[in-house]
Design an enzyme around this catalytic site. Structure first.
Site, short mmCIF file in Angstrom:
data_model
loop_
_atom_site.label_atom_id
_atom_site.label_comp_id
_atom_site.label_asym_id
_atom_site.label_seq_id
_atom_site.Cartn_x
_atom_site.Cartn_y
_atom_site.Cartn_z
N ASN A 111 28.80 9.02 33.68
CA ASN A 111 28.70 10.79 34.02
C ASN A 111 27.93 10.36 34.90
O ASN A 111 26.35 9.54 35.08
CB ASN A 111 28.11 10.94 32.79
CG ASN A 111 29.31 11.42 31.93
OD1 ASN A 111 30.67 10.83 32.10
ND2 ASN A 111 28.80 11.90 30.70
N GLY A 112 27.99 11.58 36.17
CA GLY A 112 26.83 11.93 36.90
C GLY A 112 26.93 11.28 38.30
O GLY A 112 27.86 11.10 38.83
N LYS A 145 32.15 22.49 31.64
CA LYS A 145 31.57 23.31 30.43
C LYS A 145 30.01 22.89 31.21
O LYS A 145 28.91 23.79 31.14
CB LYS A 145 31.56 23.09 29.47
CG LYS A 145 30.99 23.15 28.11
CD LYS A 145 30.98 25.10 28.51
CE LYS A 145 30.24 25.90 27.06
NZ LYS A 145 30.46 26.95 27.40
N LYS A 170 33.51 36.39 34.84
CA LYS A 170 33.90 35.89 33.25
C LYS A 170 35.88 35.71 34.16
O LYS A 170 36.42 34.95 33.88
CB LYS A 170 34.00 36.58 32.80
CG LYS A 170 33.78 36.13 31.08
CD LYS A 170 32.77 35.84 30.60
CE LYS A 170 32.55 34.42 31.37
NZ LYS A 170 31.17 34.05 31.32
N HIS A 216 27.80 51.09 50.46
CA HIS A 216 27.26 50.33 51.92
C HIS A 216 27.79 49.45 51.61
O HIS A 216 27.61 48.38 53.20
CB HIS A 216 26.14 50.02 51.16
CG HIS A 216 24.63 50.52 51.07
ND1 HIS A 216 24.18 51.25 51.80
CD2 HIS A 216 24.78 51.25 49.97
CE1 HIS A 216 23.30 52.45 50.96
NE2 HIS A 216 23.18 52.45 49.83
N GLU A 270 36.96 33.28 36.87
CA GLU A 270 36.51 32.24 36.62
C GLU A 270 38.25 31.51 35.66
O GLU A 270 38.47 30.14 35.37
CB GLU A 270 35.97 31.61 35.77
CG GLU A 270 35.07 31.99 34.26
CD GLU A 270 34.02 30.91 34.28
OE1 GLU A 270 33.01 31.70 33.49
OE2 GLU A 270 33.27 30.39 34.85
N ARG A 279 34.39 19.81 27.90
CA ARG A 279 33.81 19.33 29.22
C ARG A 279 34.49 19.54 30.38
O ARG A 279 33.43 19.85 31.12
CB ARG A 279 33.02 17.93 29.38
CG ARG A 279 31.74 18.14 27.61
CD ARG A 279 31.94 16.87 27.35
NE ARG A 279 30.98 16.18 28.90
CZ ARG A 279 29.54 15.91 28.29
NH1 ARG A 279 29.00 16.20 26.72
NH2 ARG A 279 28.96 15.75 29.62
N TRP A 325 35.74 14.25 35.77
CA TRP A 325 35.68 15.74 37.04
C TRP A 325 35.79 15.17 37.72
O TRP A 325 34.73 14.67 38.28
CB TRP A 325 34.95 16.80 36.04
CG TRP A 325 35.15 17.69 36.68
CD1 TRP A 325 35.97 18.99 35.80
CD2 TRP A 325 34.22 17.87 37.53
NE1 TRP A 325 35.51 19.59 37.08
CE2 TRP A 325 34.34 19.69 38.00
CE3 TRP A 325 32.96 17.85 38.52
CZ2 TRP A 325 33.92 20.44 38.86
CZ3 TRP A 325 32.37 18.38 39.49
CH2 TRP A 325 32.61 19.58 39.76
N GLU A 330 28.77 39.78 35.56
CA GLU A 330 28.56 38.12 34.50
C GLU A 330 30.33 39.07 34.47
O GLU A 330 31.36 37.89 34.59
CB GLU A 330 28.06 39.07 33.33
CG GLU A 330 28.45 37.85 31.98
CD GLU A 330 28.68 36.76 32.76
OE1 GLU A 330 28.24 36.32 33.28
OE2 GLU A 330 29.00 36.32 31.49
N CYS A 342 31.97 14.74 32.74
CA CYS A 342 32.54 13.90 32.37
C CYS A 342 32.05 13.64 30.96
O CYS A 342 31.02 14.26 30.77
CB CYS A 342 32.30 13.04 32.55
SG CYS A 342 32.23 12.61 35.01
O1 M6R Z 1 25.10 25.35 30.21
P1 M6R Z 1 24.43 26.34 31.35
O2 M6R Z 1 24.52 27.63 30.80
O3 M6R Z 1 22.86 25.94 31.96
O4 M6R Z 1 25.23 26.65 32.81
C1 M6R Z 1 25.13 27.35 33.59
C2 M6R Z 1 26.32 27.87 34.41
O5 M6R Z 1 27.27 26.21 34.55
C3 M6R Z 1 27.72 28.81 33.36
O6 M6R Z 1 26.71 29.56 32.70
C4 M6R Z 1 28.40 29.13 33.90
O7 M6R Z 1 28.69 29.33 35.02
C5 M6R Z 1 30.10 29.62 32.92
N1 M6R Z 1 31.08 29.02 33.43
C6 M6R Z 1 30.02 30.63 33.44
O8 M6R Z 1 31.38 31.55 32.47
#
Ligand code: M6R
Length: 604
Positions: A98-99, A599, A480, A499, A483, A27, A74, A476, A2
Site C-alpha cells: 500500500n502507498g 475510502k 456528495k 458573479h 462522487e 477502501r 487501487w 458538500e 489498497c
Molecule cells: O479520511 P478523511 O476524512 O481524511 O478523507 C478525506 C476525503 O478523502 C473524504 O472526505 C472524501 O472527500 C470522501 N469521499 C467524501 O465523501
C-alpha cells in the site's frame, strides 16, 4: 485505497484471504490477487476488477497452502491490469504494498545497472526485484527484506512472502498503517483491523518505521533503527469492526440512517448533563488563531466550523485543504491551534500538514473516526467522533459527527475566551441535544427525495446554493452528488450566483437551495428568484416558515424541521446526502464503491 491481508494459518488459506479482501473492498480497488506457499512452493493468482473475478479464477485454478498474502489494488503507477496487480513476484519473493515508493525510478535505474529489468509499470515490483537481488547475493529472506527497506523512500505498508518459507511473513510500515493479528498458533496481518476482525480481536499496530518477522509462534518487531521493539497487544471491539449492511441495500443508506444514533452517542460523550466535556488540556484562552485543515468532506466540516469558531469565540479562524497547506508552508505561531479533521485518520496530505504544524503551533488536535490512526496518534490531542466504521466511500455519518465535535469545541472556545454568556451557551447546548430527534424527522424525507431523484438523475449539471454556514453544506451536497452519481455538480455561496454561475441557468439545470428561515433567508430568496426568473428548476429545502414565504414557483420543496440557526448544516446534511444517494440509485451507479475513488486516501 489498497488493502493488505496476510495469514499464517492452520487451514487452507485461499478462501480466508478472499473473504478478508471482501472486508477491505470498501477502501476502493480495481484489481486483486493472492499468493500462497504450499509445501514450500510459492504461487499466485490475480484478476482485474471486482473480487468475484478472482474468486472465479480460483475455482478453475485453485491455490493450495496454509500461508498466504492478498491485496486489493487501487491503481497509482500503471493501469489496472493483471500484470500490474499484486502480489508482485520475482523468483522466490512475493510482495504486496500500500502507498507509493517515491524513489522507484532511481531504484529501477540501479536495478538496470545490475542487469535486472522490471516486467510491470508499478513501483511495487521494484521491492520484489530488490529483495530477490539481495537474496541472489546470498542474504536470507529476513536480511534481504531489511536491506530492501533501507533503500525505499515514500509512504508504504509492505508484506512479503517467500518461496521455501511456509512459516514466515515480513511486514513493514512507513506512512501507511499495518496491524498484526494474534491467533492460537496462527498469525495475521491486515491493513486495518476490519480485515482481521473475523479471525482475531488481538491486534498489535506497527508504529512508523517498524518492521516485523512473523511466524506462527508470534511476531518479532523492530523499530526503524533495527532495535527490538515492544508494541502493545490490544483487544479491539469486534462490534466496532462490524461491516454488515444490516438489511440495507447499500452501506451508504445504512450509514445515513445511523446518524441520529451516532449523534446521540457523541452527545452523550461530549455533551453530558454536566455540560461540555473536552480534555482539560484543550484550552482556547491563550490562542490567537485557529487553523482547520482537512481534505474533501472533512474540509467542508472545517468550513462550517469556521463560522462557529468566529461566532461563538470571536477568534480568527483559517481553513485550508491539506494538499495546499502542506506545500504552501504558511507562517505559524506558537499561539495558533491547529485542528486536523479526518474520518480515516490516514489521509496522506492531512498527515503531512499535521507533521508540518507539530513543532510550530501551540497545540495540534485531531478530530478522527479511527482512534488508532496515524493522525490520532501524532496529534497532541485526539478527539474521536465515535461514528463507528464508515464503509461507504461517500462520507456521511462521519461528516455530521465531525460537525458535532467541532461545534462542541467552538462552544468551549467561546467559554474559554469569555465570549459566550451562560444563557447563549445553554441555548446552543440544548439545540445540539435536539439534533438526534430532528435528524430522525428529516430521515422521513427519504421517500419524497427518492421520487425527485428520478428527475435529478436526468440532469447534466446541478447547482447547490447556500449562505452563511449553509454555504459549505452546499459544497458538500455537490461533492456528495458528483462522487456517487457522476453528475457534474457545483456548490456556490448564494451571493456569488450573479458573479458568474447564473450564466449556466436554464430549464435543464436543477438548483438546490438549502435555506432554513434564518436571518439571511430573504437574501437567499432573492437569489432563488433570480434563478426562477431564468426558468431554473429550483428545489428549496427549508422549514415550514421558509416554505410558506418562498415555496411558490419552485420546482419542488422539502420541508425540514426547525433548527437553531448555527446548527442547520448538521440537519440539512440529511437531505443533501439523501439527494445524492437516491440520484445515484436512480442512475444505477456503484453507490458504495464509486469509480476511481478510494475510502482512505493514503497517497498524495
Ligand atoms: O479520511 P478523511 O476524512 O481524511 O478523507 C478525506 C476525503 O478523502 C473524504 O472526505 C472524501 O472527500 C470522501 N469521499 C467524501 O465523501
Amino acid at each position: 485505497m489498497c488493502g493488505i491481508i496476510g495469514v499464517l494459518g492452520n487451514h487452507e488459506v485461499s478462501p480466508l484471504l478472499v473473504e478478508s479482501l471482501k472486508r477491505l473492498e470498501y477502501r476502493g480497488y480495481d484489481s486483486a490477487g493472492i499468493a500462497t506457499v504450499n509445501n514450500g512452493k510459492l504461487d499466485r493468482r490475480r484478476a482485474v476488477g471486482k473480487l468475484w473475478n478472482l474468486s472465479d479464477l480460483l475455482v478453475h485454478e485453485p491455490l493450495a497452502g496454509k500461508s498466504g498474502i492478498g491485496h486489493t489494488r487501487w491503481a497509482t503507477h500503471g493501469a489496472a491490469t493483471e500484470g500490474n496487480a499484486h502480489p508482485h513476484r520475482s523468483g522466490p519473493v512475493a510482495v504486496v504494498h500500500n502507498g507509493i515508493i517515491e524513489n522507484f525510478r532511481e531504484l529501477r535505474a540501479e536495478l538496470a545497472e545490475a542487469g535486472i529489468t522490471p516486467e510491470t509499470q508499478t513501483d511495487t515490483e521494484t521491492v520484489a526485484l530488490l529483495t530477490r537481488m539481495f537474496m541472489d547475493r546470498g542474504m536470507d529472506a529476513r536480511a534481504a527484506a531489511v536491506e530492501t527497506l533501507g533503500k525505499l523512500e515514500g509512504a508504504f505498508a509492505l508484506l512479503w512472502l517467500f518461496d521455501g518459507e511456509d512459516d514466515l511473513m515480513i511486514a513493514a510500515r512507513k506512512g501507511s498503517p499495518l496491524a498484526i493479528g494474534h491467533g492460537d498458533g496462527e498469525m495475521f496481518v491486515g491493513s486495518d483491523a476490519i480485515a482481521l476482525a473475523p479471525m482475531t480481536d488481538r491486534i498489535t499496530y506497527l508504529e512508523e518505521g517498524d518492521y516485523a518477522f512473523i511466524t506462527r509462534a508470534g511476531a518479532e518487531i523492530f523499530d526503524a533503527a533495527g532495535r527490538r521493539a515492544n508494541r502493545d497487544e490490544q483487544r479491539i471491539d469486534l462490534g466496532q469492526a462490524q461491516v454488515e449492511k444490516g438489511g440495507y441495500k447499500h452501506f451508504m443508506a445504512k450509514e445515513i440512517a445511523e446518524q441520529p444514533v451516532v449523534l446521540a452517542d457523541a452527545l452523550r460523550h461530549y455533551l453530558p448533563a454536566t455540560g461540555l466535556n473536552l480534555p482539560a488540556d484543550l484550552d482556547f484562552s491563550n490562542i490567537d488563531r485557529i487553523i482547520l485543515i482537512a481534505c474533501g468532506t472533512a474540509h467542508y466540516a472545517c468550513a462550517v466550523a469556521k463560522y462557529w469558531f468566529e461566532e461563538f469565540a470571536r477568534i480568527p479562524c483559517e481553513i485550508d485543504v491539506a494538499s495546499e497547506f502542506r506545500y504552501r508552508e504558511p507562517p505559524l505561531s506558537e499561539r495558533s491551534l491547529a485542528i486536523f479533521v479526518s474520518q480515516s485518520g490516514e489521509t496522506a496530505d492531512t498527515l503531512a500538514a499535521l507533521r508540518y504544524c507539530s513543532e510550530n503551533v501551540a497545540k495540534t488536535v485531531a478530530v478522527v473516526n479511527v482512534p488508532s490512526s496515524s493522525i490520532a496518534r501524532e496529534a497532541d490531542i485526539a478527539l474521536p467522533i465515535l461514528a463507528g466504521v464508515e464503509v461507504g466511500v461517500a462520507s456521511t455519518k462521519a461528516f455530521t459527527a465531525q460537525l458535532l465535535v467541532l461545534a462542541v469545541m467552538a462552544l468551549q472556545a467561546g467559554r474559554d475566551r469569555g465570549q459566550i454568556d451562560d444563557a447563549t451557551l445553554a441555548a446552543h447546548t440544548e439545540a445540539l441535544r435536539s439534533l438526534p430527534g430532528l435528524l430522525n424527522q428529516a430521515m422521513g424525507l427519504s421517500e419524497p427525495i427518492a421520487k425527485l431523484a428520478e428527475s435529478l438523475a436526468e440532469a447534466q449539471d446541478i447547482l447547490f446554493l447556500g449562505r452563511g454556514p449553509m454555504y459549505p453544506l452546499a459544497l458538500e451536497g455537490a461533492l456528495k452528488l458528483k462522487e456517487i452519481s457522476y453528475i457534474h455538480a457545483e456548490g456556490y455561496a448564494s451571493g456569488e450566483l450573479k458573479h458568474g454561475p447564473i450564466a449556466l441557468i436554464d430549464r435543464s439545470v436543477p438548483v438546490i437551495v438549502m435555506a432554513p428561515h434564518d436571518r439571511l433567508f430573504d437574501k437567499t430568496v432573492s437569489n432563488m428568484q433570480e434563478v426562477m426568473a431564468r426558468h431554473g428548476m429550483v428545489l428549496l429545502a427549508s422549514d415550514a416558515k421558509g416554505l410558506s414565504v418562498a415555496g411558490d414557483g419552485t420546482w419542488a420543496t422539502l420541508q425540514m424541521p426547525e433548527i437553531a440557526e448555527p446548527f442547520a448544516p448538521i440537519l440539512y446534511a440529511i437531505p443533501a446526502q439523501l439527494l445524492a444517494y437516491h440520484t445515484a440509485v436512480a442512475k444505477g451507479t456503484d453507490v458504495d464503491q464509486p469509480r476511481n475513488l478510494a475510502k482512505s486516501v493514503t497517497v498524495e
